[in-house]
Design an enzyme around this catalytic site. Structure first.
Site, short mmCIF file in Angstrom:
data_model
loop_
_atom_site.label_atom_id
_atom_site.label_comp_id
_atom_site.label_asym_id
_atom_site.label_seq_id
_atom_site.Cartn_x
_atom_site.Cartn_y
_atom_site.Cartn_z
N LYS A 88 -3.44 2.07 38.10
CA LYS A 88 -3.82 3.03 37.43
C LYS A 88 -2.74 3.67 36.66
O LYS A 88 -2.88 4.45 35.37
CB LYS A 88 -4.25 4.47 38.36
CG LYS A 88 -3.44 4.96 39.02
CD LYS A 88 -3.92 6.07 40.03
CE LYS A 88 -4.66 5.71 41.30
NZ LYS A 88 -3.83 4.66 42.26
N HIS A 216 -0.05 10.22 50.59
CA HIS A 216 0.66 10.52 49.13
C HIS A 216 1.17 11.72 48.99
O HIS A 216 0.63 12.57 49.05
CB HIS A 216 -0.53 10.02 48.06
CG HIS A 216 0.16 9.87 46.44
ND1 HIS A 216 0.99 10.75 45.77
CD2 HIS A 216 0.02 8.83 45.72
CE1 HIS A 216 1.46 10.15 44.82
NE2 HIS A 216 0.58 8.86 44.73
N GLU A 293 2.76 2.45 47.39
CA GLU A 293 2.00 2.39 46.11
C GLU A 293 2.46 3.03 44.80
O GLU A 293 1.96 3.94 44.05
CB GLU A 293 0.58 3.09 46.17
CG GLU A 293 -0.27 2.72 47.50
CD GLU A 293 -1.40 3.48 47.91
OE1 GLU A 293 -1.61 4.82 47.10
OE2 GLU A 293 -2.01 3.32 48.76
C1 LIG Z 1 -3.72 6.76 45.81
C2 LIG Z 1 -2.51 6.83 44.67
N1 LIG Z 1 -1.55 5.94 44.89
C3 LIG Z 1 -0.56 5.87 44.05
C4 LIG Z 1 -0.35 6.62 43.23
C5 LIG Z 1 0.50 6.55 42.00
O1 LIG Z 1 1.48 7.45 41.96
P1 LIG Z 1 2.90 7.46 41.20
O2 LIG Z 1 2.41 7.07 39.61
O3 LIG Z 1 3.36 9.06 41.13
O4 LIG Z 1 3.86 6.46 42.09
C6 LIG Z 1 -1.51 7.67 42.75
C7 LIG Z 1 -1.27 8.46 41.63
O5 LIG Z 1 -2.40 9.26 41.18
C8 LIG Z 1 -2.61 7.57 43.83
O6 LIG Z 1 -3.60 8.44 43.48
#
Ligand SMILES: Cc1ncc(COP(=O)(O)O)c(C=O)c1O
Length: 437
Positions: A88, A216, A293
C-alpha cells in the site's frame, strides 16, 4: 511513460542497470546515474523537444538502488525479522519487482494488491493478507490462490473466514499504544487485550487455525519504545492462546511504522532496531518466526518529485514582496501525503531563470542557497482550483520564474498511490535509476 524520444536521449547517455537482469518482466529502462543526473537529462530532453505536448509535466525519479540499500540495512540490523513489504505504501511495479526478486514477502490489503504480487511470480506463502476486515469475495480470491495467511481482530470476521476459507492461517491483530504515532491505526483496528482471550476461544470453538499475533504501532511512530511495549503485549496473547488450549503459536508479526532513511533525528531505524531486536529475542524462542510489514521504510527516501512552476503571483504584504508559486502536482495528486499521512515536504530549487540551480551545487560543492541571491517568503500551491491545495505556506526561496522547476525529495511513501486525477490533472510519471554500486 516518457516518450520514445526522451528514452532515446536518456539511453544514449546512460547505460541501463544490471539489477533486473534476472527479471523477465522488466518493462521500463533503469538508468545507472545519480538522481540529479537523471533529472538533468530529463530536463535537457524536454528542451530539445519544445513542440511536444505535456513535456513539462511533473515527474518522479525513483531510485531502485536506494530501495536495495534499505533492504541491506534491514538485513544487517534486524536479521531475525523477515520483511513483508507493505504494498500500500508504494505499489510501483518496478519496486514490487525488485523486492520480489530479492525474495522478501509482501503485506497486501486487497485483492488487487495480492494479484499484483502473484503476477510477478511471488509464491502465496510469501504473502500476508493483513487487513482485519476483508470483503468476502476477496477472501474467496485468497482461498483460490492459496494465500492462507491473514489477520483478524473481531469475532464477525472469524465467522466469515470459517465460511469462506476455513483452512486459513490466522493472526490476531492486537491493539497497541499508538499514541506516539502520527497515524493512529488503533482507532480502526486491533483487539484490546481484555477481549483477545474470548476471541481466541471463539476461534478454537470454530476449529480455526490461529497461528500467531500481529500488531502495528501506528504509521509515523516517533517513540521506539512503542515497539518493545507491543512485543510485551503480543507475548501475553501468545500465553493466552496456550491457556485456551490452542496449538502453540508460531508467528509474530511486528507490523510497520519503521522510519525511512531520510529520518535522521528523533526516532531512527537504528533506534527501533536496537529496541525491537532484543525485545523479540528476550520474549520469543527461536522457533517462533518473526515477520514485519515495513512500507515507508523501503520507499520514502527512494523517490524525488520534480514540479514545474506553471504560474507566479507577486504579493506585497506589510511592505514585503512575497511570491505565490503554482506547480503542476499538488495535494490532490502526489502531495496527498501532506493531508493523509501528515508528511512534511520541503521544496528545493531545481532551475532558476531557466538555468539549472543544481550546477553550482555539484561543481563547487557549495549549497545552492549560497549562490541564489536574496530569498523571499514564498508559498507553493498545487494546480487545482481548491485553496486546500497548498504545499508550502512559508518557504524562503529566491525569485523563480514561470517555467522554472522545484524538486522535493523523500516523496516515495503514500504519494503516487493515493493520487487522484481531480480537475483533470494527470498522475506524475516515474523514471527509474539505480544508484547502488
Ligand atoms: C496493516 C499495515 N501494515 C503495514 C503498514 C505500513 O506502515 P508503514 O508504511 O508506516 O511502515 C500499514 C500502514 O498503514 C498497515 O496498515
Amino acid at each position: 511513460m516518457h516518450t520514445e524520444l526522451e528514452t532515446a536521449v536518456l539511453l544514449d547517455q546512460a547505460p541501463q542497470t544490471k539489477l533486473f537482469d534476472k527479471q523477465p518482466m522488466q518493462d521500463k529502462p533503469v538508468y545507472t546515474r545519480s538522481v540529479k543526473e537523471v533529472i538533468k537529462d530529463k530536463l535537457d530532453a524536454m528542451s530539445v523537444q519544445k513542440w511536444e505536448l505535456d513535456q513539462e509535466n511533473a515527474f518522479f525519479v525513483g531510485d531502485l538502488g536506494e530501495v536495495y540499500r534499505q533492504h541491506l540495512r534491514w538485513k544487517a540490523l534486524l536479521p531475525r525479522i523477515e520483511p513483508f513489504f507493505a504494498v500500500k505504501s508504494n505499489p510501483d511495479p518496478m519496486v514490487v519487482k525488485l523486492l520480489a526478486s530479492l525474495g522478501i514477502g509482501f503485506d497486501c490489503a486487497s485483492k488487487s494488491e495480492i494479484q499484483q504480487v502473484l503476477n510477478v511470480g511471488v509464491e502465496p506463502s510469501r504473502i500476508i493478507y493483513a487487513n482485519p476486515c476483508k470483503q468476502a469475495s476477496f477472501i474467496r480470491f485468497a482461498a483460490q490462490h492459496n494465500v492462507a495467511r491473514m489477520t483478524f481482530d473481531n469475532a464477525e470476521e472469524l465467522y466469515k473466514i470459517k465460511k469462506l476459507y476455513p483452512d486459513a492461517e490466522l493472526l490476531l491483530r492486537i491493539l497497541t499504544d499508538d499514541s506516539k504515532s502520527l497515524c493512529q491505526l488503533g482507532l480502526k483496528f486491533g483487539a484490546p487485550l481484555d477481549l483477545t482471550e474470548d476471541l481466541l476461544q471463539t476461534a478454537k470453538d470454530l476449529n480455526l487455525n490461529v497461528v500467531g499475533v500481529s500488531f502495528h504501532v501506528g504509521s509515523g511512530c516517533y517513540d521506539e519504545n512503542a515497539f518493545a511495549d507491543a512485543v510485551v503485549r503480543a507475548r501475553r496473547v501468545f500465553d493466552q492462546a496456550e491457556k485456551v488450549g490452542l496449538p502453540a503459536f508460531s508467528i509474530l508479526d511486528v507490523g510497520g511504522g519503521f522510519p525511512s532513511n531520510n529520518v535522521k533525528e528523533g526516532i531512527t531505524f537504528e533506534k527501533v532496531a536496537a529496541v525491537l531486536g532484543p525485545a523479540v529475542d528476550a520474549l520469543f524462542p527461536p522457533e517462533v518466526r518473526v515477520i514485519a510489514e515495513p512500507g515507508r521504510y523501503y520507499v520514502a527516501s527512494a523517490f524525488t518529485v520534480c514540479t514545474h512552476v506553471i504560474g507566479r503571483r507577486t504579493v506585497v504584504a506589510e511592505n514585503e514582496t512575497q511570491y505565490m508559486y503554482y506547480v503542476n502536482d499538488g495535494m490532490y495528486g502526489s502531495f496527498n501525503c501532506i493531508l493523509f499521512d501528515h508528511q512534511e515536504v520541503y521544496p528545493q530549487v531545481l532551475t532558476r531563470g531557466g538555468k539549472l540551480a543544481l550546477d553550482n551545487e555539484e561543481k563547487n560543492n557549495v549549497k545552492v542557497e549560497d549562490d541564489k541571491g536574496p530569498t523571499f517568503t514564498s508559498s507553493i500551491w498545487g494546480p487545482t482550483c481548491d485553496s486546500i491545495d497548498c504545499l508550502a505556506k512559508e518557504a524562503k526561496l529566491p525569485v523563480l520564474d514561470d517555467g522554472d522547476w522545484i524538486y522535493w525529495e523523500n516523496m516515495g511513501a503514500y504519494t503516487i498511490c493515493a493520487a487522484s486525477k481531480f480537475n483533470g490533472f494527470k498522475q506524475s510519471e516515474v523514471i527509474y535509476t539505480n544508484t547502488f554500486e
